[in-house]
Design an enzyme around this catalytic site. Structure first.
Site: not given
Ligand SMILES: Nc1nc2c(ncn2[C@@H]2O[C@H](COP(=O)(O)OP(=O)(O)OP(=O)(O)O)[C@@H](O)[C@H]2O)c(=O)[nH]1
Length: 502
Positions: A376-377, A419
């Protein structure tokens, strides 16, 4: 029949048999019954073709295809009756709303028109779906307002995730669809319950439209292939009749020749003197020459008929071949699209589900370890928030590409959603898994990202686990996912492997 005529008939028969064998390949894969009968048909046509048995087999195939078309018709009829029932229920429920009643009545009229095609069914479905938009709001109706309980937060979250996934796919497939694009951005920012349900509706409509389109395409192809097979069947029958007629006519001229030779024998035995003999011989020879000319002429006509039939069949086969190639291409494209994540072009969840089954079977057979990891990013939300969703999308594409390039044979990656990515490592136990994931982690960190002149390092957290003998893929995934959260909790940008169970 002399040997060259015999060879020519044999050549025609072989060409005919080869054509039918070629044709039979187009119809494979519709059902086990059709495949079995096709195999029987090819058996009759291989080596020295037996057209009588082949014709019986083609008759059976014709019957099976008719059955298929009947199924499509039955499916269409039962779907229409279901739609009709539902629309009638809605009409009764919102009887006070004149506009809705009129709209429902027009859908019912459409559903009641005689139809047996999937396209017509699709039209009725879409019209029925449009009724949802016309549904009166609670304050429009005379019934008291009913407050629905708020959705459970975990349901809302998983609904949101699934929708995100579906919207990702559809926006990539339909980049010009503004409604979808907006919906996707709003979903990324977070939707309230009403909007979430509205989004479900939009997606549902798209799915119904897509699957109906797909069903219509398959139905049409089966129908047109069936028609083409019918035409070809008729031509095969004609060709058999012609060959038989030619055989009978040759038998007749053989009889005439025999008779003429008997006449000559009688004439010689009658001892009519040299002049009489000469004259009679000339007469009989003329008759024989004329019979021979007639025979040649009728054989030529028969050959022309068979050649023109064969050439018609050839044209039909060519057109069928083109139709089938087109259809197979479309099927392959659909298969590829349904197994590929449109944003990153990596395999998607469906592809992962298939991969993990085959990898598990391979691991069982080879007695080699099998591991999986979830990645997970880190702080991905920050990128969206600071630089916008387009930058977030681009980041996902670059990360996906970098990860995919860091894999070797026996290693597989898919986008799980958002992500998050899932990795499968064949012939790999926990120690090797930790090393491989560590390499991937540093490879990702080394990527130079620049957003609006600002240099950034993108990192990811990894959780991994190795299959034990009695575990399902879901259980191993769950263990890897727990380790991923441990990695997040312990500061991110690290690899945590579940070593306990292996
Ligand atoms: N641009 C974009 N954003 C996405 C996509 N799928 C998911 N997201 C976003 O990715 C974000 C993931 O956020 P979180 O689950 O809070 O996790 P994070 O900010 O990576 O933090 P940690 O996982 O805790 O390190 C959310 O804001 C989603 O809206 C996509 O296909 N494109």
């Amino acid at each position: 029949m002399n040997s060259s005529q015999l060879q020519s008939v044999q050549r025609h028969n072989e060409m005919l048999a080869q054509s039918v064998i070629r044709l039979s390949k187009f119809f494979e894969g519709y059902s086990a019954d059709i495949d079995n009968e096709l195999q029987t048909l090819r058996g009759h046509l291989a080596g020295t073709p037996d057209f009588s048995l082949a014709s019986v087999s083609i008759g059976k195939l014709d019957h099976l295809f008719q059955g298929d078309i009947k199924n499509v018709r039955r499916y269409t009829a039962s779907s229409l009756s279901l739609i009709e029932q539902s629309v009638r229920t809605l009409q009764q429920r919102f009887a006070q709303d004149t506009e809705f009643r009129t709209h429902a009545a027009s859908v019912l009229t459409l559903a009641n028109q005689p139809t047996d095609s999937l396209q017509a069914l699709l039209k009725v479905c879409l019209n029925s779906l449009s009724l949802i938009q016309k549904l009166p709001t609670p304050c429009d109706t005379a019934t008291p307002e009913v407050r629905t309980a708020p959705l459970n937060p975990s349901i809302t979250r998983s609904l949101q995730e699934e929708l995100q996934h579906l919207l990702d796919s559809y926006t990539q497939l339909q980049p010009d669809n503004i409604q979808l694009g907006n919906l996707r951005h709003r979903l990324l920012e977070g939707l309230n319950e009403d909007d979430l349900l509205q989004a479900c509706l939009v997606i549902l409509r798209l799915i119904v439209k897509d699957s109906m389109g797909e069903a219509a395409m398959s139905g049409e192809v089966i129908q047109s292939l069936h028609e083409a097979l019918g035409k070809l069947n008729k031509n095969v029958e004609k060709s058999i009749v012609h060959t038989h007629q030619a055989f009978v006519s040759r038998q007749k001229t053989d009889e005439v020749f025999k008779q003429q030779l008997n006449d000559i024998e009688d004439m010689v035995a009658a001892d009519t003197g040299l002049d009489g003999l000469k004259e009679q011989t000339r007469y009989h020879l003329k008759k024989m020459a004329s019979t021979l000319a007639q025979r040649k002429e009728s054989e030529r006509t028969e050959q022309q008929k068979i050649m023109s039939l064969l050439s018609r069949m050839q044209t039909q086969l060519d057109s069928l071949e083109r139709q089938t190639i087109d259809y197979r291409k479309k099927l392959a494209q659909q298969h590829c699209a349904s197994h590929t994540d449109p944003l990153t072009q990596l395999p998607n969840r469906m592809a992962y589900n298939e991969k993990i089954v085959s990898a598990w079977q391979h691991a069982q057979a080879s007695q080699q370890p099998l591991s999986l990891a979830v990645l997970d990013i880190d702080h991905f939300k920050n990128i969206n928030d600071r630089f916008g969703h387009a930058a977030g999308d681009k980041t996902l594409q670059v990360v996906a590409n970098q990860l995919a390039q860091g894999l070797n044979e026996g290693e597989f990656i898919a986008r799980w959603g958002g992500e998050e990515f899932v990795l499968v490592y064949e012939n790999t136990g926990p120690t090797a898994l930790a090393e491989k994931l560590e390499k991937l982690r540093t490879r990702l960190m080394a990527l130079p990202f620049k957003f609006k002149q600002e240099r950034l390092t993108i990192t990811a957290s990894f959780g991994g686990a190795t299959f034990t003998a009695d575990e399902t893929a879901e259980q191993v995934f769950e263990r890897a996912d727990q380790k991923l959260y441990e990695a997040k909790r312990s500061g991110r940008n690290c690899v945590v492997i579940d070593q306990d169970r292996y």
